[in-house]
Design a protein around this motif. Structure first.
Motif, PDB file in Angstrom:
ATOM      1  N   MET A   1       0.850  -1.182   0.000  1.00 33.88           N
ATOM      2  CA  MET A   1       0.000   0.000   0.000  1.00 33.88           C
ATOM      3  C   MET A   1       0.886   1.232   0.000  1.00 33.88           C
ATOM      4  O   MET A   1       1.864   1.289   0.725  1.00 33.88           O
ATOM      5  CB  MET A   1      -0.885  -0.024   1.249  1.00 33.88           C
ATOM      6  N   SER A   2       0.532   2.224  -0.806  1.00 33.16           N
ATOM      7  CA  SER A   2       1.276   3.480  -0.802  1.00 33.16           C
ATOM      8  C   SER A   2       1.043   4.185   0.534  1.00 33.16           C
ATOM      9  O   SER A   2       0.206   3.795   1.323  1.00 33.16           O
ATOM     10  CB  SER A   2       0.830   4.357  -1.967  1.00 33.16           C
ATOM     11  N   THR A   3       1.793   5.238   0.763  1.00 34.16           N
ATOM     12  CA  THR A   3       1.688   5.956   2.013  1.00 34.16           C
ATOM     13  C   THR A   3       0.268   6.464   2.218  1.00 34.16           C
ATOM     14  O   THR A   3      -0.289   7.136   1.363  1.00 34.16           O
ATOM     15  CB  THR A   3       2.669   7.138   2.036  1.00 34.16           C
ATOM     16  N   THR A   4      -0.296   6.114   3.355  1.00 33.93           N
ATOM     17  CA  THR A   4      -1.653   6.524   3.693  1.00 33.93           C
ATOM     18  C   THR A   4      -1.646   7.092   5.098  1.00 33.93           C
ATOM     19  O   THR A   4      -1.016   6.536   5.995  1.00 33.93           O
ATOM     20  CB  THR A   4      -2.626   5.330   3.637  1.00 33.93           C
ATOM     21  N   ASN A   5      -2.358   8.179   5.279  1.00 37.54           N
ATOM     22  CA  ASN A   5      -2.512   8.797   6.578  1.00 37.54           C
ATOM     23  C   ASN A   5      -3.949   8.601   7.028  1.00 37.54           C
ATOM     24  O   ASN A   5      -4.872   8.877   6.271  1.00 37.54           O
ATOM     25  CB  ASN A   5      -2.179  10.299   6.465  1.00 37.54           C
ATOM     26  N   ILE A   6      -4.131   8.103   8.238  1.00 40.09           N
ATOM     27  CA  ILE A   6      -5.467   7.964   8.802  1.00 40.09           C
ATOM     28  C   ILE A   6      -5.559   8.936   9.961  1.00 40.09           C
ATOM     29  O   ILE A   6      -4.698   8.942  10.838  1.00 40.09           O
ATOM     30  CB  ILE A   6      -5.762   6.526   9.266  1.00 40.09           C
ATOM     31  N   ARG A   7      -6.598   9.752   9.921  1.00 39.87           N
ATOM     32  CA  ARG A   7      -6.754  10.745  10.989  1.00 39.87           C
ATOM     33  C   ARG A   7      -8.228  10.969  11.294  1.00 39.87           C
ATOM     34  O   ARG A   7      -9.108  10.668  10.478  1.00 39.87           O
ATOM     35  CB  ARG A   7      -6.085  12.060  10.605  1.00 39.87           C
ATOM     36  N   ARG A   8      -8.469  11.496  12.476  1.00 37.50           N
ATOM     37  CA  ARG A   8      -9.822  11.827  12.926  1.00 37.50           C
ATOM     38  C   ARG A   8     -10.096  13.282  12.568  1.00 37.50           C
ATOM     39  O   ARG A   8      -9.237  14.142  12.763  1.00 37.50           O
ATOM     40  CB  ARG A   8      -9.911  11.631  14.438  1.00 37.50           C
ATOM     41  N   ILE A   9     -11.293  13.535  12.061  1.00 36.16           N
ATOM     42  CA  ILE A   9     -11.689  14.911  11.786  1.00 36.16           C
ATOM     43  C   ILE A   9     -13.027  15.194  12.469  1.00 36.16           C
ATOM     44  O   ILE A   9     -13.984  14.445  12.310  1.00 36.16           O
ATOM     45  CB  ILE A   9     -11.745  15.237  10.276  1.00 36.16           C
ATOM     46  N   ASP A  10     -13.052  16.239  13.267  1.00 39.15           N
ATOM     47  CA  ASP A  10     -14.268  16.605  13.985  1.00 39.15           C
ATOM     48  C   ASP A  10     -15.072  17.673  13.265  1.00 39.15           C
ATOM     49  O   ASP A  10     -16.275  17.793  13.493  1.00 39.15           O
ATOM     50  CB  ASP A  10     -13.922  17.095  15.396  1.00 39.15           C
ATOM     51  N   GLN A  11     -14.415  18.448  12.407  1.00 34.33           N
ATOM     52  CA  GLN A  11     -15.101  19.486  11.648  1.00 34.33           C
ATOM     53  C   GLN A  11     -14.558  19.471  10.223  1.00 34.33           C
ATOM     54  O   GLN A  11     -13.636  20.218   9.898  1.00 34.33           O
ATOM     55  CB  GLN A  11     -14.905  20.847  12.301  1.00 34.33           C
ATOM     56  N   ALA A  18     -16.349  17.059   0.200  1.00 35.56           N
ATOM     57  CA  ALA A  18     -16.379  16.641  -1.212  1.00 35.56           C
ATOM     58  C   ALA A  18     -15.696  15.291  -1.389  1.00 35.56           C
ATOM     59  O   ALA A  18     -16.190  14.425  -2.123  1.00 35.56           O
ATOM     60  CB  ALA A  18     -15.715  17.696  -2.094  1.00 35.56           C
ATOM     61  N   GLY A  19     -14.568  15.071  -0.725  1.00 34.73           N
ATOM     62  CA  GLY A  19     -13.867  13.795  -0.807  1.00 34.73           C
ATOM     63  C   GLY A  19     -14.667  12.655  -0.208  1.00 34.73           C
ATOM     64  O   GLY A  19     -14.694  11.544  -0.749  1.00 34.73           O
ATOM     65  N   LEU A  64     -13.243   9.049  11.028  1.00 35.50           N
ATOM     66  CA  LEU A  64     -11.859   8.814  10.617  1.00 35.50           C
ATOM     67  C   LEU A  64     -11.805   8.774   9.097  1.00 35.50           C
ATOM     68  O   LEU A  64     -12.711   8.230   8.458  1.00 35.50           O
ATOM     69  CB  LEU A  64     -11.338   7.490  11.178  1.00 35.50           C
ATOM     70  N   VAL A  65     -10.739   9.342   8.550  1.00 37.55           N
ATOM     71  CA  VAL A  65     -10.536   9.300   7.111  1.00 37.55           C
ATOM     72  C   VAL A  65      -9.139   8.784   6.810  1.00 37.55           C
ATOM     73  O   VAL A  65      -8.205   9.001   7.581  1.00 37.55           O
ATOM     74  CB  VAL A  65     -10.738  10.676   6.435  1.00 37.55           C
ATOM     75  N   ALA A  66      -9.013   8.108   5.685  1.00 37.20           N
ATOM     76  CA  ALA A  66      -7.723   7.653   5.179  1.00 37.20           C
ATOM     77  C   ALA A  66      -7.444   8.434   3.903  1.00 37.20           C
ATOM     78  O   ALA A  66      -8.290   8.494   3.005  1.00 37.20           O
ATOM     79  CB  ALA A  66      -7.763   6.152   4.872  1.00 37.20           C
ATOM     80  N   GLU A  67      -6.262   9.040   3.846  1.00 38.68           N
ATOM     81  CA  GLU A  67      -5.887   9.866   2.701  1.00 38.68           C
ATOM     82  C   GLU A  67      -4.568   9.386   2.120  1.00 38.68           C
ATOM     83  O   GLU A  67      -3.713   8.870   2.835  1.00 38.68           O
ATOM     84  CB  GLU A  67      -5.679  11.322   3.138  1.00 38.68           C
ATOM     85  N   ASP A  68      -4.391   9.624   0.820  1.00 39.72           N
ATOM     86  CA  ASP A  68      -3.104   9.335   0.190  1.00 39.72           C
ATOM     87  C   ASP A  68      -2.199  10.555   0.320  1.00 39.72           C
ATOM     88  O   ASP A  68      -2.545  11.534   0.992  1.00 39.72           O
ATOM     89  CB  ASP A  68      -3.285   8.893  -1.264  1.00 39.72           C
TER      90      ASP A  68
END
Length: 174
Positions: A1-11, A18-19, A64-68
């Protein structure tokens, strides 16, 4: 898997909304039974994510979102904390979504682990979820050590209107 960042977003920002819409629309168009019927419009997706964002801002759920590397959202999962007062120890895992372009690279497992870690950090000891029986999500939860509780036939509809069975799972994480 390429580099992925998983983070929590409250707002979530407008770009993040859109994503998230892109991921939800892709999953429904791909046939995932995730509470929506086809055709999945951007307006319907946008309204859903704005409700989720408001709930996250109130602390009723974790998003939580996972981003490239380019910060494109590839997947998401939610933990719902807004439960009856006699259930402060648990959360409901929901809307585990991975864009079809990002599947098969371990992103679902990474999101699942991040959700479990988030729940532990919030003091939760039990998680519960439901998923379409036999689906990719079903197999992911089995591999992740979740315990199958049982199946309900004809519980929900697929986006095309066909009925599908749902299986409930739980996992003790404390």
């Amino acid at each position: 898997m390429s580099t992925t960042n998983i983070r929590r977003i409250d707002q979530p920002t407008e770009r993040e909304i859109a994503g998230l819409c892109d991921v939800l629309i892709d999953c429904v168009e791909g046939g995932a039974s995730v509470s929506f019927m086809a055709p999945m419009t951007r307006e319907k997706a946008d309204a859903f994510w704005r409700k989720v964002a408001a709930s996250a801002a109130r602390g009723e759920r974790a998003l939580l979102v996972a981003e490239d590397e380019s910060t494109r959202i590839l997947g998401t999962v939610q933990l719902i904390w807004d439960l009856p007062e006699n259930q402060p120890h648990r959360g409901d895992l929901g809307k585990m979504l991975v864009h079809r372009d990002a599947r098969g690279r371990g992103l679902g497992a990474a999101l699942l682990q991040a959700a479990e870690d988030c729940a532990r950090a919030e003091g939760k000891t039990l998680l519960v979820l439901d998923t379409v029986t036999g689906s990719a999500g079903y197999r992911l939860y089995e591999r992740g050590g979740w315990t199958r509780v049982g199946e309900i036939p004809n519980y929900a509809l697929m986006p095309d209107g066909a009925p599908c069975p749902t299986t409930y799972f739980y996992k003790e994480i404390g």
